[in-house]
Design a protein around this motif. Structure first.
Motif, PDB file in Angstrom:
ATOM      1  N   TYR A 135       0.851  -1.184   0.000  1.00 21.06           N
ATOM      2  CA  TYR A 135       0.000   0.000   0.000  1.00 21.06           C
ATOM      3  C   TYR A 135       0.888   1.236   0.000  1.00 21.06           C
ATOM      4  O   TYR A 135       2.032   1.190   0.433  1.00 21.06           O
ATOM      5  N   ILE A 188       1.885   5.189   0.895  1.00 25.16           N
ATOM      6  CA  ILE A 188       1.810   6.193   1.961  1.00 25.16           C
ATOM      7  C   ILE A 188       2.444   7.467   1.418  1.00 25.16           C
ATOM      8  O   ILE A 188       3.428   7.391   0.689  1.00 25.16           O
ATOM      9  N   GLN A 235      -2.305   7.239   3.951  1.00 25.75           N
ATOM     10  CA  GLN A 235      -2.278   6.294   2.835  1.00 25.75           C
ATOM     11  C   GLN A 235      -2.910   6.946   1.610  1.00 25.75           C
ATOM     12  O   GLN A 235      -3.798   7.785   1.735  1.00 25.75           O
ATOM     13  N   VAL A 275      -4.921   5.636  -1.562  1.00 26.47           N
ATOM     14  CA  VAL A 275      -5.549   4.376  -1.958  1.00 26.47           C
ATOM     15  C   VAL A 275      -6.246   4.476  -3.311  1.00 26.47           C
ATOM     16  O   VAL A 275      -6.299   5.542  -3.917  1.00 26.47           O
ATOM     17  N   ASP A 276      -6.772   3.338  -3.743  1.00 32.35           N
ATOM     18  CA  ASP A 276      -7.479   3.220  -5.024  1.00 32.35           C
ATOM     19  C   ASP A 276      -6.581   3.614  -6.195  1.00 32.35           C
ATOM     20  O   ASP A 276      -7.032   4.265  -7.151  1.00 32.35           O
ATOM     21  N   CYS A 277      -5.290   3.252  -6.100  1.00 28.86           N
ATOM     22  CA  CYS A 277      -4.381   3.553  -7.191  1.00 28.86           C
ATOM     23  C   CYS A 277      -3.243   2.546  -7.142  1.00 28.86           C
ATOM     24  O   CYS A 277      -3.108   1.812  -6.160  1.00 28.86           O
ATOM     25  N   LYS A 286      -7.850   9.036   4.532  1.00 27.03           N
ATOM     26  CA  LYS A 286      -6.881   8.577   3.539  1.00 27.03           C
ATOM     27  C   LYS A 286      -7.003   9.518   2.351  1.00 27.03           C
ATOM     28  O   LYS A 286      -7.931  10.327   2.296  1.00 27.03           O
TER      29      LYS A 286
END
Lengths: 383, 348, 129
Positions: free
Chosen positions: C73, C75, C89, C91-93, C125
């Motif tokens: 993941y 950050i 974080q 996310v979704d990438c 996030k």
């Protein structure tokens, strides 16, 4: 303030010491240092350990170690400042003697990391628990973000980072106490298992067990011993924001810079006077930033400086002759004291194949967390 | 005038195609696509649940309403996948929106109609003059057992509706609820996946209740199907709502904007509310909309809304359902999907 | 994570509440009792912007126990449009999507769980916009 000298040093081999317990490795290093110093008593004991509570479920480390070393009722205290717990213990011992309170002090650093604890989590407790760790940050992750920013700001390359590890493994191959005594290549570093982009497992210091100890004494006591007199001419520490995101500049380790500046001032020395240094290369990028903050090279040029070999054994300023945290190993709390052991051995001329010729002034730099605390000591051999 | 003053939806970006699920279980995807009229479904991210989906949908509703969240007197979350068995979803949602502590909070559960229940009670409280605004949310991260027909449809998403009296976007003209005890679909306490009665979920459950509620609200209101611009019926699959629409006298064009199930799947409590949200996204002032939910167990809530001029002001303040459905999709294979949905047994 | 420690930080984690110094205007996130800008001790509560950009980032492959299911993941340190920086974080990438300077939006997500029977911890996030 009274003058303070190192009169004895000792350490265990660093690595995965399956047969030995937390208390045993400390006592082993302590006995070596006491034997080396040739003293028959101690006035007090300082033990640096980062998170023995998480690693082995043991706190109250000062009393435990005094007990097992057989020196109780000598006053003993555990010192904690994350990865610079050892360096901070040394600093407290230094002031104990400088102030005139004690004449002979034992400084220990110890960590037992391989007993099954969640090491990534335990180390992460040195970061901001609520605003970094909560989000899933790890220490490799924090240094990876420093690396990314340094590469972006100064054009530091992936290859330059790798050169730190390659150099330190070379030095480690010459150190019988080192956890890793094998040479590695730039390609191996870059191609190793990714830990936190862009840092691989070979950019990272290992998980280690180990202990290191030094015996300090006032100059008056030290002069009575027939050994090269290694004086601590500076002890300086500084702090910065705990969370990396709160720092003014992501690539600047301000605590290191401040500690170094005041250490130079205290000793009346300049960066160019330093002949060798043991620095906190927990990750390759850290050594690059640190050589900049210590003033060995201009800010942003640390990568190039390393790649050119300036910090190698035969370079203009040998850095981490012991193999550093990367190759010698990084039993967290032991590291700061082990750095002092290396400098003392170098100044005494006992460093064997990795000996820096005619070394008389050496520096140690130990750092906590992602750089929120740092301690710098300068050692000088008196002829 | 009492009605919706703000509405908003949220759909996760992750998708899995019918082909990938069919392939996993050795089924023919074409038969399923034809039979259920499904193409793909939304999948919640590994860090998404009913609560996070509710918060995002509610934030969009607040953007459209343009009101101070502290004026909202009730927050109701309807779902059959509340993350806690005991501890409300609504408190997290209200806390995140800054609505606490002067607020009434409750979680609703009635299989797929928990969302419209939350809407019905929100509307009623405003109508009773007990509060200025009330928010009803329908949101789910639906579960379907591996290999079950439900796995092709069970998806994730939700919509939030703020009811009030000023600056109404869609006025509530009529409501009607219809319920009986019908064990067509259930999940026992502690069970991970729901079970269902197969074809028993059709005629005696879905069709009986939706048609019962639909006919009753038409009769009660005096409107004819042809007077509605749009209608939304709960979407357990693509086929059922089309069939029920036809039976009630609606044309496919009236269902079209809210018939989002082929790309979204069945978001359970979020299904008909999100179909309604998608319909509001394209509606014009003066248009009539019929919304009929269905929840197993079983029951239906029906609403008739009349869209106002205000829709033109608020429509573009938040992302539209069609854009969420069609843009920025991230496709998962079955293995990734199984991991995201917690279908892999991990070491303790 | 013990419930009280999680619960205490909810204004920050759920609503991005920060403290703005009444004297020098510096915004502290999380709130502090002493202003880092001027040493003043009086603050107003403000809500941070939900838009920002990436200052630096990494993708974590070796994760602590609570995050192993999510690894790898990403950050990042994000700078919000009001100048406040925090770690979050993204996310979704995929890791390849990230770049220094890219704009992000703050969303509400699940951050970690004590375990499958413990409390669920939520917070902020970032997603790319």
């Amino acid at each position: 303030m009274r003058e303070v000298a190192v009169i004895g040093c000792g350490m265990t081999r660093f690595g995965e010491l399956w047969e030995k317990s937390f208390r045993d490795i400390f006592v082993e290093a302590a006995l070596k240092a006491i034997d080396d110093a040739g003293v028959d008593h101690l006035d007090s004991l300082y033990v640096g350990t980062m998170t023995s509570g998480l690693f082995v479920g043991q706190e109250h480390v000062g009393a435990l170690m005094a007990d097992y070393l057989g020196v109780a009722p000598v006053p003993a205290v555990r010192v904690e400042s994350a990865c610079c717990s050892g360096g901070m213990a040394l600093r407290l011992g230094f002031f104990d003697i400088a102030s005139g309170n004690s004449d002979i002090v034992l400084i220990g650093g110890v960590e037992k990391m391989t007993d099954g604890a969640d090491v990534t989590y335990a180390l992460a407790t040195a970061a901001d628990q609520e605003y970094e760790v909560y989000q899933g940050v790890t220490f490799p992750g924090l240094y990876a973000m420093i690396a990314r920013a340094h590469m972006h700001q100064y054009g530091t390359t992936r290859k330059q980072l790798a050169h730190v590890a390659v150099k330190n493994h070379h030095n480690g191959s010459l150190n019988p106490h080192a956890q890793f005594q094998n040479e590695i290549t730039v390609e191996q570093v870059i191609g190793a298992t990714m830990v936190a982009h862009p840092l691989t497992v070979l950019d990272s210091s290992p998980v280690s067990d180990g202990a290191a100890c030094v015996v300090l004494a006032s100059s008056d006591v030290a002069k009575k011993l027939k050994k090269p007199l290694i004086k601590i001419v500076s002890s300086s520490a500084a702090t910065d924001a705990l969370a990396l995101h709160q720092r003014e500049d992501i690539t600047t380790l301000k605590a290191v810079k401040h500690a170094a500046e005041s250490a130079y001032k205290m000793a009346g020395l300049k960066p160019t006077d330093i002949q060798l240094a043991e620095v906190h290369d927990c990750f390759t990028i850290a050594e690059i930033c640190i050589v900049e903050e210590l003033g060995f090279v201009k800010k942003g040029k640390g990568g190039e400086f390393t790649e050119k070999g300036e910090t190698a054994l035969e370079g203009s300023i040998p850095v981490n002759t012991s193999g550093g945290l990367k190759a010698k190993g990084h039993p967290v709390g032991a590291t700061g004291v082990a750095q002092a052991v290396e400098i003392v051995e170098q100044l005494r001329g006992n460093a064997g194949k990795r000996q820096v010729k005619n070394a008389t002034i050496g520096l140690t730099q130990n750092m906590g967390g992602s750089g929120a605390s740092s301690v710098v000591h300068i050692f000088k051999k008196e002829s | 005038m009492i009605g919706i003053v703000g509405y908003g939806s949220y759909l996760p970006r992750y998708r899995i195609k019918v082909e990938d699920i069919a392939h996993q279980w050795g089924k023919d995807p074409e038969t399923i696509k034809r039979g259920l009229l499904l193409k793909e479904k939304t999948v919640p991210g590994i860090d998404e649940d009913t609560i996070t989906i509710s918060v995002e949908a509610a934030r969009n509703a607040l953007k459209r309403a343009g009101i101070d969240p502290r004026e909202i007197g009730a927050v109701y979350v309807g779902s059959e996948s509340h993350p806690y068995a005991v501890k409300p979803s609504g408190t997290v949602v209200a806390e995140a929106l800054g609505i606490v502590p002067d607020v009434h909070i409750a979680d609703y559960e009635f299989a797929c109609k928990a969302g419209t229940e939350a809407m019905f009670v929100s509307y009623s409280l405003v109508k009773a003059d007990l509060m200025k605004y009330a928010m009803g949310i329908g949101s789910d991260t639906s579960q379907g057992a591996p290999g079950d027909a439900l796995e092709f449809s069970a998806s994730a998403g939700g919509s939030a509706f703020i009811f009030g009296k000023e600056n109404v976007v869609a006025e509530v003209l009529e409501t009607y609820s219809y319920a009986t005890d019908t064990p067509d679909f259930w999940r026992r306490e502690g069970a991970f996946y729901p079970l269902h009665g197969g074809r028993f979920t059709g005629q005696p459950a879905y069709f009986k209740h939706i048609i019962g509620a639909g006919q009753a609200i038409l009769e009660k209101s005096g409107f004819k199907p042809s007077e509605f611009a749009y209608a939304i019926f709960h979407m357990p699959n693509g086929k059922f709502p089309l069939t029920v629409g036809k039976k009630l006298g609606f044309k496919k064009e009236q269902l079209e904007p809210g018939w989002i199930v082929p790309l979204m799947g069945n978001t359970y409590s979020g299904s008909s509310p999100t179909g309604f949200s998608a319909t509001l996204d394209v509606s014009k002032p003066g248009e009539l909309i019929l919304l009929v939910s269905f929840g197993s167990g079983a029951g239906s809530d029906a609403f008739i809304f009349k869209v106002t001029e205000r829709i033109n002001e608020v429509r573009d303040r938040a992302e539209k359902v069609k854009d969420m459905l069609e843009n920025n999709r991230i496709y998962l294979d079955y293995g990734q999907y199984a991991k995201f949905r917690g279908k892999i047994i991990m070491a303790e | 994570m013990p419930s009280p420690r999680y619960w205490r930080e909810t204004p920050q984690r759920y609503r991005l509440e920060a403290a703005k110094c009444k004297q020098c205007g510096k915004i502290s996130f999380p709130p502090r009792l002493v202003c880092l800008g001027c040493g003043n001790k009086d603050f107003d509560t403000v809500k941070l912007s939900d838009k920002g950009k990436i200052v630096t980032f990494t993708t974590i492959c070796v994760a602590p126990t609570q995050f192993t299911e999510e690894a790898p993941y990403s950050i990042a340190i994000v700078e919000l449009s009001d100048g406040v920086r925090f770690t979050t974080q993204v996310v979704d990438c995929t890791p390849e999507d990230l770049e220094i300077g890219k704009p992000v939006k703050i969303v509400f997500r699940k951050i970690q769980e004590e375990d499958k029977t413990g409390i669920i911890c939520y917070g902020y996030k970032a997603v790319l916009t």
